[in-house]
Design a protein around this motif. Structure first.
Motif, short mmCIF file in Angstrom:
data_model
loop_
_atom_site.label_atom_id
_atom_site.label_comp_id
_atom_site.label_asym_id
_atom_site.label_seq_id
_atom_site.Cartn_x
_atom_site.Cartn_y
_atom_site.Cartn_z
N ARG A 126 48.19 -12.56 -11.12
CA ARG A 126 49.74 -12.91 -10.56
C ARG A 126 48.50 -12.80 -9.12
NH1 ARG A 126 52.81 -8.97 -12.83
NH2 ARG A 126 53.54 -8.54 -10.85
N ILE A 127 48.13 -11.87 -8.35
CA ILE A 127 47.81 -11.98 -6.93
C ILE A 127 47.19 -12.85 -6.80
CG2 ILE A 127 46.21 -10.41 -5.40
CD1 ILE A 127 47.55 -8.54 -6.99
N ALA A 128 45.78 -13.27 -7.90
CA ALA A 128 45.24 -14.12 -7.72
C ALA A 128 45.58 -15.90 -7.68
CB ALA A 128 44.02 -13.80 -9.46
N GLU A 129 46.86 -15.56 -8.96
CA GLU A 129 47.43 -17.00 -8.94
C GLU A 129 48.07 -17.37 -7.37
OE1 GLU A 129 49.73 -16.31 -12.33
OE2 GLU A 129 48.06 -17.00 -13.44
N HIS A 130 48.17 -16.16 -6.82
CA HIS A 130 49.21 -16.51 -5.64
C HIS A 130 48.16 -16.85 -4.42
CE1 HIS A 130 52.27 -15.51 -2.37
NE2 HIS A 130 50.90 -15.18 -1.30
N ARG A 131 46.62 -16.43 -4.41
CA ARG A 131 45.85 -16.61 -3.19
C ARG A 131 45.37 -17.90 -3.60
NH1 ARG A 131 43.45 -17.05 0.99
NH2 ARG A 131 41.47 -17.25 1.34
N VAL A 132 45.23 -18.46 -4.24
CA VAL A 132 45.06 -20.32 -4.88
C VAL A 132 45.98 -20.37 -4.69
CG1 VAL A 132 44.28 -21.63 -6.79
CG2 VAL A 132 42.87 -19.61 -6.73
N LYS A 133 47.23 -20.26 -4.71
CA LYS A 133 48.62 -21.27 -4.03
C LYS A 133 48.36 -21.44 -2.40
CE LYS A 133 53.28 -22.29 -4.93
NZ LYS A 133 54.63 -21.64 -5.27
N ASP A 134 48.41 -19.87 -1.97
CA ASP A 134 48.26 -20.11 -0.88
C ASP A 134 47.67 -20.87 0.05
OD1 ASP A 134 49.43 -19.21 1.73
OD2 ASP A 134 47.92 -17.39 1.76
N LEU A 135 45.82 -20.53 -0.77
CA LEU A 135 44.83 -21.27 0.06
C LEU A 135 45.08 -22.90 0.09
CD1 LEU A 135 41.80 -21.50 1.06
CD2 LEU A 135 41.34 -21.49 -1.30
N GLU A 136 45.63 -23.79 -1.40
CA GLU A 136 46.13 -24.76 -1.65
C GLU A 136 46.89 -25.55 -0.29
OE1 GLU A 136 46.60 -24.91 -5.86
OE2 GLU A 136 44.68 -25.33 -6.02
N GLU A 137 48.01 -25.11 -0.50
CA GLU A 137 49.45 -25.49 -0.06
C GLU A 137 49.37 -24.77 1.76
OE1 GLU A 137 52.63 -23.27 -2.07
OE2 GLU A 137 52.42 -24.76 -3.32
N ASN A 138 48.83 -23.72 1.92
CA ASN A 138 48.81 -23.19 3.15
C ASN A 138 47.17 -23.48 4.02
OD1 ASN A 138 51.46 -22.65 3.50
ND2 ASN A 138 50.89 -21.41 2.16
N ASP A 139 46.45 -23.86 3.91
CA ASP A 139 44.41 -24.12 3.23
C ASP A 139 44.95 -22.44 4.11
OD1 ASP A 139 42.20 -24.66 4.68
OD2 ASP A 139 42.66 -25.38 6.37
N ALA A 140 45.45 -20.96 3.73
CA ALA A 140 44.71 -20.16 3.74
C ALA A 140 43.40 -19.52 4.87
CB ALA A 140 45.71 -18.68 3.17
N LYS A 141 43.13 -19.12 5.16
CA LYS A 141 41.81 -18.32 5.91
C LYS A 141 41.50 -17.19 4.86
CE LYS A 141 42.12 -21.21 10.00
NZ LYS A 141 42.47 -22.46 8.98
N TRP A 142 40.44 -16.71 5.08
CA TRP A 142 39.96 -15.72 4.66
C TRP A 142 40.01 -14.22 5.81
CZ3 TRP A 142 38.88 -12.87 0.60
CH2 TRP A 142 37.97 -12.04 -0.22
N MET A 143 41.23 -13.83 5.07
CA MET A 143 41.12 -12.14 6.46
C MET A 143 41.40 -12.83 7.03
SD MET A 143 37.92 -9.62 5.77
CE MET A 143 37.55 -9.48 3.75
N TYR A 144 42.54 -13.95 7.27
CA TYR A 144 43.37 -13.57 8.48
C TYR A 144 44.57 -13.34 8.53
CZ TYR A 144 46.81 -16.81 5.37
OH TYR A 144 48.12 -16.68 4.36
N LYS A 145 45.26 -13.67 10.05
CA LYS A 145 46.13 -13.02 10.80
C LYS A 145 47.26 -13.26 10.01
CE LYS A 145 44.36 -9.19 13.47
NZ LYS A 145 43.32 -9.06 14.04
N LYS A 146 48.88 -12.78 10.10
CA LYS A 146 49.51 -13.85 9.97
C LYS A 146 50.71 -13.16 10.36
CE LYS A 146 52.14 -16.63 6.37
NZ LYS A 146 52.20 -16.87 5.02
N ALA A 147 52.14 -14.08 10.67
CA ALA A 147 52.95 -12.93 11.08
C ALA A 147 53.57 -11.93 10.49
CB ALA A 147 53.75 -13.26 11.13
N GLY A 148 53.61 -10.07 10.95
CA GLY A 148 53.83 -9.41 9.74
C GLY A 148 52.95 -8.86 8.79
N VAL A 149 51.54 -9.42 8.80
CA VAL A 149 50.01 -9.16 8.37
C VAL A 149 49.01 -7.66 10.10
CG1 VAL A 149 48.03 -9.29 7.41
CG2 VAL A 149 50.05 -10.28 7.13
N LYS A 150 48.62 -6.95 9.05
CA LYS A 150 48.41 -6.29 10.72
C LYS A 150 46.41 -6.19 10.74
CE LYS A 150 51.58 -4.01 12.77
NZ LYS A 150 52.92 -2.28 13.03
#
Length: 130
Positions: free
Chosen positions: A106-130
């Motif tokens: 589930r975590i891996a699927e979430h990461r893949v989806k986030d990468l595909e939909e949001n072009d999520a970076k590796w170890m990036y900062k986002k609101a609420g993530v420190k």
């Protein structure tokens, strides 16, 4: 305590402590199943899967395997991860426990989806993530 420097994932797993090898093989199979198009590489001395970016990485340590899917990918699973040691971008799975196969999927699927939909970076900062 990572395994000695290697150039392939197969070599990394073979050089890992015997206790780590089944966990490494299992997490590798899970991640390859979730991201079959991803390329396996060695990054930071550990196995990683990448496409446009690093999707996730994992590695063997003295008493646990580390799974690194990024902090934002862990946030939705905070409650499910409460019994594990969790860092900013990592989860530790002790060798003396069975890997939580479904949770890792589930975590891996979430990461893949986030990468595909949001072009999520590796170890990036986002609101609420420190």
């Amino acid at each position: 305590m990572s395994t000695p420097k290697t150039s392939t994932v197969e070599e990394y797993i073979q050089r890992a402590p015997i206790v780590a090898q089944p966990h490494l093989a299992t997490i590798r199979a899970i991640l390859r199943n979730v991201a079959p198009e991803a390329q396996e590489v060695i990054k930071w001395g550990m196995p990683a899967l990448q496409s446009k970016r690093i999707i996730f990485s994992y590695g063997a340590f003295k008493n646990h395997i580390n799974f690194m899917p990024t902090g934002p990918s862990l946030l939705p699973f905070k409650e499910a991860l409460s019994s594990f040691t969790v860092g900013k971008d990592t989860i530790q799975f002790p060798y003396n426990q069975e890997l939580p196969y479904d949770l890792i999927c589930r975590i891996a699927e979430h990461r893949v989806k986030d990468l595909e939909e949001n072009d999520a970076k590796w170890m990036y900062k986002k609101a609420g993530v420190k």
